[in-house]
Motif scaffolding. Structure first.
Motif, PDB file in Angstrom:
ATOM      1  N   HIS A 172       0.852  -1.193   0.000  1.00  0.00           N
ATOM      2  CA  HIS A 172       0.000   0.000   0.000  1.00  0.00           C
ATOM      3  C   HIS A 172       0.884   1.237   0.000  1.00  0.00           C
ATOM      4  CE1 HIS A 172      -3.542   2.474   0.905  1.00  0.00           C
ATOM      5  NE2 HIS A 172      -2.756   3.145   1.730  1.00  0.00           N
ATOM      6  N   LEU A 173       0.694   2.114  -0.979  1.00  0.00           N
ATOM      7  CA  LEU A 173       1.502   3.322  -1.090  1.00  0.00           C
ATOM      8  C   LEU A 173       0.944   4.395  -0.152  1.00  0.00           C
ATOM      9  CD1 LEU A 173       3.917   4.588  -2.556  1.00  0.00           C
ATOM     10  CD2 LEU A 173       2.315   5.488  -4.252  1.00  0.00           C
ATOM     11  N   ASP A 174       1.683   4.674   0.917  1.00  0.00           N
ATOM     12  CA  ASP A 174       1.253   5.676   1.899  1.00  0.00           C
ATOM     13  C   ASP A 174       1.501   7.092   1.391  1.00  0.00           C
ATOM     14  OD1 ASP A 174       0.630   3.582   3.711  1.00  0.00           O
ATOM     15  OD2 ASP A 174       2.736   3.491   4.314  1.00  0.00           O
ATOM     16  N   THR A 175       2.703   7.330   0.848  1.00  0.00           N
ATOM     17  CA  THR A 175       3.042   8.626   0.276  1.00  0.00           C
ATOM     18  C   THR A 175       3.887   8.409  -0.963  1.00  0.00           C
ATOM     19  OG1 THR A 175       5.051   8.828   1.636  1.00  0.00           O
ATOM     20  CG2 THR A 175       3.026   9.808   2.508  1.00  0.00           C
ATOM     21  N   GLY A 176       3.820   9.353  -1.907  1.00  0.00           N
ATOM     22  CA  GLY A 176       4.587   9.271  -3.135  1.00  0.00           C
ATOM     23  C   GLY A 176       3.695   9.016  -4.329  1.00  0.00           C
ATOM     24  N   ASP A 200       2.349  -1.348 -10.232  1.00  0.00           N
ATOM     25  CA  ASP A 200       2.663   0.058 -10.496  1.00  0.00           C
ATOM     26  C   ASP A 200       1.753   0.912  -9.629  1.00  0.00           C
ATOM     27  OD1 ASP A 200       4.512  -0.544 -12.692  1.00  0.00           O
ATOM     28  OD2 ASP A 200       2.712  -1.149 -13.782  1.00  0.00           O
ATOM     29  N   LEU A 201       2.354   1.624  -8.686  1.00  0.00           N
ATOM     30  CA  LEU A 201       1.604   2.460  -7.755  1.00  0.00           C
ATOM     31  C   LEU A 201       1.698   3.903  -8.242  1.00  0.00           C
ATOM     32  CD1 LEU A 201       2.962   0.830  -4.464  1.00  0.00           C
ATOM     33  CD2 LEU A 201       0.931   0.189  -5.779  1.00  0.00           C
ATOM     34  N   TYR A 202       0.631   4.378  -8.844  1.00  0.00           N
ATOM     35  CA  TYR A 202       0.677   5.687  -9.501  1.00  0.00           C
ATOM     36  C   TYR A 202       0.456   6.852  -8.546  1.00  0.00           C
ATOM     37  CZ  TYR A 202       0.444   2.955 -13.787  1.00  0.00           C
ATOM     38  OH  TYR A 202       0.704   2.064 -14.779  1.00  0.00           O
ATOM     39  N   GLU A 203      -0.310   6.621  -7.494  1.00  0.00           N
ATOM     40  CA  GLU A 203      -0.600   7.716  -6.573  1.00  0.00           C
ATOM     41  C   GLU A 203      -0.848   7.173  -5.173  1.00  0.00           C
ATOM     42  OE1 GLU A 203      -4.001   9.657  -8.130  1.00  0.00           O
ATOM     43  OE2 GLU A 203      -5.346   7.959  -7.860  1.00  0.00           O
ATOM     44  N   GLN A 204      -0.830   8.086  -4.206  1.00  0.00           N
ATOM     45  CA  GLN A 204      -1.032   7.708  -2.812  1.00  0.00           C
ATOM     46  C   GLN A 204      -2.349   6.953  -2.653  1.00  0.00           C
ATOM     47  OE1 GLN A 204      -0.492  10.958  -0.063  1.00  0.00           O
ATOM     48  NE2 GLN A 204      -1.896  10.058   1.428  1.00  0.00           N
ATOM     49  N   LEU A 256      12.654 -12.878  -0.683  1.00  0.00           N
ATOM     50  CA  LEU A 256      11.952 -11.856  -1.458  1.00  0.00           C
ATOM     51  C   LEU A 256      12.890 -10.684  -1.693  1.00  0.00           C
ATOM     52  CD1 LEU A 256       9.495 -10.513  -2.755  1.00  0.00           C
ATOM     53  CD2 LEU A 256       8.795  -9.756  -0.467  1.00  0.00           C
ATOM     54  N   GLU A 257      13.157 -10.390  -2.964  1.00  0.00           N
ATOM     55  CA  GLU A 257      13.965  -9.240  -3.350  1.00  0.00           C
ATOM     56  C   GLU A 257      13.046  -8.318  -4.151  1.00  0.00           C
ATOM     57  OE1 GLU A 257      18.536  -9.294  -4.267  1.00  0.00           O
ATOM     58  OE2 GLU A 257      17.460  -9.568  -6.166  1.00  0.00           O
ATOM     59  N   LEU A 258      12.513  -7.318  -3.469  1.00  0.00           N
ATOM     60  CA  LEU A 258      11.517  -6.418  -4.049  1.00  0.00           C
ATOM     61  C   LEU A 258      12.184  -5.094  -4.405  1.00  0.00           C
ATOM     62  CD1 LEU A 258       8.476  -6.051  -4.695  1.00  0.00           C
ATOM     63  CD2 LEU A 258       8.234  -5.075  -2.389  1.00  0.00           C
ATOM     64  N   TRP A 259      12.189  -4.768  -5.695  1.00  0.00           N
ATOM     65  CA  TRP A 259      12.844  -3.561  -6.177  1.00  0.00           C
ATOM     66  C   TRP A 259      11.857  -2.404  -6.234  1.00  0.00           C
ATOM     67  CZ3 TRP A 259      17.998  -3.724  -6.622  1.00  0.00           C
ATOM     68  CH2 TRP A 259      18.597  -4.974  -6.778  1.00  0.00           C
ATOM     69  N   ILE A 260      12.290  -1.246  -5.733  1.00  0.00           N
ATOM     70  CA  ILE A 260      11.509  -0.017  -5.780  1.00  0.00           C
ATOM     71  C   ILE A 260      12.135   0.889  -6.841  1.00  0.00           C
ATOM     72  CG2 ILE A 260      10.573   1.905  -4.439  1.00  0.00           C
ATOM     73  CD1 ILE A 260       9.792  -0.833  -3.334  1.00  0.00           C
ATOM     74  N   ARG A 261      11.341   1.277  -7.850  1.00  0.00           N
ATOM     75  CA  ARG A 261      11.862   2.178  -8.876  1.00  0.00           C
ATOM     76  C   ARG A 261      11.037   3.464  -8.903  1.00  0.00           C
ATOM     77  NH1 ARG A 261      12.215   0.590 -15.201  1.00  0.00           N
ATOM     78  NH2 ARG A 261       9.982   1.049 -15.082  1.00  0.00           N
ATOM     79  N   THR A 262      11.660   4.560  -8.522  1.00  0.00           N
ATOM     80  CA  THR A 262      10.994   5.853  -8.488  1.00  0.00           C
ATOM     81  C   THR A 262      12.048   6.949  -8.425  1.00  0.00           C
ATOM     82  OG1 THR A 262       9.332   7.194  -7.332  1.00  0.00           O
ATOM     83  CG2 THR A 262      10.815   5.880  -5.967  1.00  0.00           C
ATOM     84  N   ASP A 263      11.637   8.186  -8.678  1.00  0.00           N
ATOM     85  CA  ASP A 263      12.566   9.317  -8.656  1.00  0.00           C
ATOM     86  C   ASP A 263      12.265  10.292  -7.521  1.00  0.00           C
ATOM     87  OD1 ASP A 263      13.844   8.381 -10.927  1.00  0.00           O
ATOM     88  OD2 ASP A 263      12.491   9.437 -12.279  1.00  0.00           O
ATOM     89  N   ALA A 264      11.368   9.937  -6.615  1.00  0.00           N
ATOM     90  CA  ALA A 264      10.939  10.871  -5.567  1.00  0.00           C
ATOM     91  C   ALA A 264      10.761  10.119  -4.246  1.00  0.00           C
ATOM     92  CB  ALA A 264       9.645  11.559  -5.976  1.00  0.00           C
ATOM     93  N   PRO A 265      10.693  10.824  -3.126  1.00  0.00           N
ATOM     94  CA  PRO A 265      10.475  10.176  -1.826  1.00  0.00           C
ATOM     95  C   PRO A 265       9.166   9.376  -1.806  1.00  0.00           C
ATOM     96  CG  PRO A 265      11.201  12.438  -1.521  1.00  0.00           C
ATOM     97  CD  PRO A 265      10.912  12.286  -2.973  1.00  0.00           C
ATOM     98  N   TRP A 266       9.157   8.289  -1.043  1.00  0.00           N
ATOM     99  CA  TRP A 266       7.998   7.404  -0.998  1.00  0.00           C
ATOM    100  C   TRP A 266       7.937   6.697   0.352  1.00  0.00           C
ATOM    101  CZ3 TRP A 266       9.389   2.416   0.131  1.00  0.00           C
ATOM    102  CH2 TRP A 266      10.743   2.112  -0.075  1.00  0.00           C
ATOM    103  N   GLN A 267       6.769   6.130   0.639  1.00  0.00           N
ATOM    104  CA  GLN A 267       6.586   5.280   1.816  1.00  0.00           C
ATOM    105  C   GLN A 267       5.477   4.287   1.497  1.00  0.00           C
ATOM    106  OE1 GLN A 267       6.301   6.868   5.977  1.00  0.00           O
ATOM    107  NE2 GLN A 267       4.294   5.834   5.994  1.00  0.00           N
ATOM    108  N   LEU A 268       5.725   3.012   1.791  1.00  0.00           N
ATOM    109  CA  LEU A 268       4.700   1.998   1.578  1.00  0.00           C
ATOM    110  C   LEU A 268       4.650   1.035   2.754  1.00  0.00           C
ATOM    111  CD1 LEU A 268       6.085  -0.959   0.661  1.00  0.00           C
ATOM    112  CD2 LEU A 268       6.401   0.267  -1.480  1.00  0.00           C
ATOM    113  N   THR A 269       3.497   0.393   2.889  1.00  0.00           N
ATOM    114  CA  THR A 269       3.258  -0.575   3.955  1.00  0.00           C
ATOM    115  C   THR A 269       3.047  -1.948   3.341  1.00  0.00           C
ATOM    116  OG1 THR A 269       2.215   1.121   5.337  1.00  0.00           O
ATOM    117  CG2 THR A 269       1.814  -1.183   5.922  1.00  0.00           C
TER     118      THR A 269
END
Length: 276
Positions: free
Chosen positions: A97-101, A129-133, A146-159
């Protein structure tokens, strides 16, 4: 005598020439690094000379940032990786779940690539693909870490929390939004139907196997999809809530072989006596 007419010893000339060469070399190095940083998104990072530009794939970076959890919450400034050992996840599916970003892409290393060198791996699987909060994505761990890759160009937080998985027991399922389903049966195909204007993404993943995304559509969809024999098939549905309705109709196999009909009786040949 002018200053340019002052005599210079051969030793001094060598020192001046050596100094000039080193200045030239150092200047060339500075210009080279500057050019790479400007045109190739390369620079000096915390772990040395590495790709650190916007839009770079984190799995292509040597020593990518490793994100540690705060409970079940992960956060970062840019791209990197989350690693969870097998004994901690036990192949229990997660919901991310994308909390912020925004515009956060999730990829996962298949189990068969975990022990391979970084330069001898396949491209990791896209799992969401998490497009918005507020957006969610399902993550089905492999039979390994589990090797989970995060690809983004800005700060983020997920649960990351354990996902609720719906079992397909009667050969049919339907809904209007995202869903994570599991089918445990002998059928090897199903018909996927979507009616409405929203997106309809279908991902199939057998336990311990590489995921496949056979349907990436929007609007009307009516397709039959098949898969290889497996003990458990996870079906991930991504759909816009309220903009469509989807259904899955499993092609259940017959439990008993059809009975062979008895052959039709044949009429006996007529018999008689010859006339004298």
């Amino acid at each position: 005598m002018s200053r340019t007419d002052l005599p210079v010893s051969s030793t001094a000339r060598r020192r001046i020439r050596s100094f000039s060469i080193w200045v030239w070399i150092w200047g060339a190095i500075v210009l080279f690094v500057g050019a790479l940083n400007t045109y190739a998104d390369v620079g000096i990072g915390d772990d040395g000379f590495a790709l650190i530009g916007d839009g770079e794939n984190p799995w292509d970076v040597e020593n990518p940032p490793l994100f540690e959890p705060d409970g079940n919450v992960y956060s970062g400034e840019r791209s990197g990786v989350i690693r969870i050992p097998l004994e901690e996840h036990n192949q229990v599916p997660y919901v991310a779940h994308l909390d912020t970003g925004e515009y956060v892409d999730l990829y996962m290393t298949p189990a068969e690539d975990l022990d391979q060198p970084a330069n001898d791996r396949y491209y990791p699987d896209n799992v969401g693909d998490l497009y918005e909060q507020g957006d969610d994505a399902f993550v089905i761990p492999p039979d390994g870490d589990l090797e989970l890759w995060i690809r983004t160009d800005a700060p983020w937080q997920l649960t990351l929390t354990e996902a609720d998985v719906d079992e397909i027991t009667d050969g049919f399922a339907s809904g209007t939004d995202n869903a994570l389903l599991v089918y445990r049966g002998d059928a090897l195909s199903a018909r996927f139907v979507h009616k409405g204007d929203g997106i309809f993404f279908v991902t199939l993943q057998a336990a311990g196997a590489r995921s496949e995304r056979p349907i990436i559509e929007s609007g009307e969809v009516n397709e039959r999809i098949s898969w290889d024999q497996t003990d458990a098939l996870y079906i991930t549905i991504e759909a816009d809530d309220g903009r469509g309705v989807w259904s899955i109709d499993i092609d259940e196999l017959a439990t008993d072989a059809p009975a062979t009909p008895d052959p039709e009786p044949t009429s006996p040949e007529p018999t008689g006596t010859e006339s004298p």
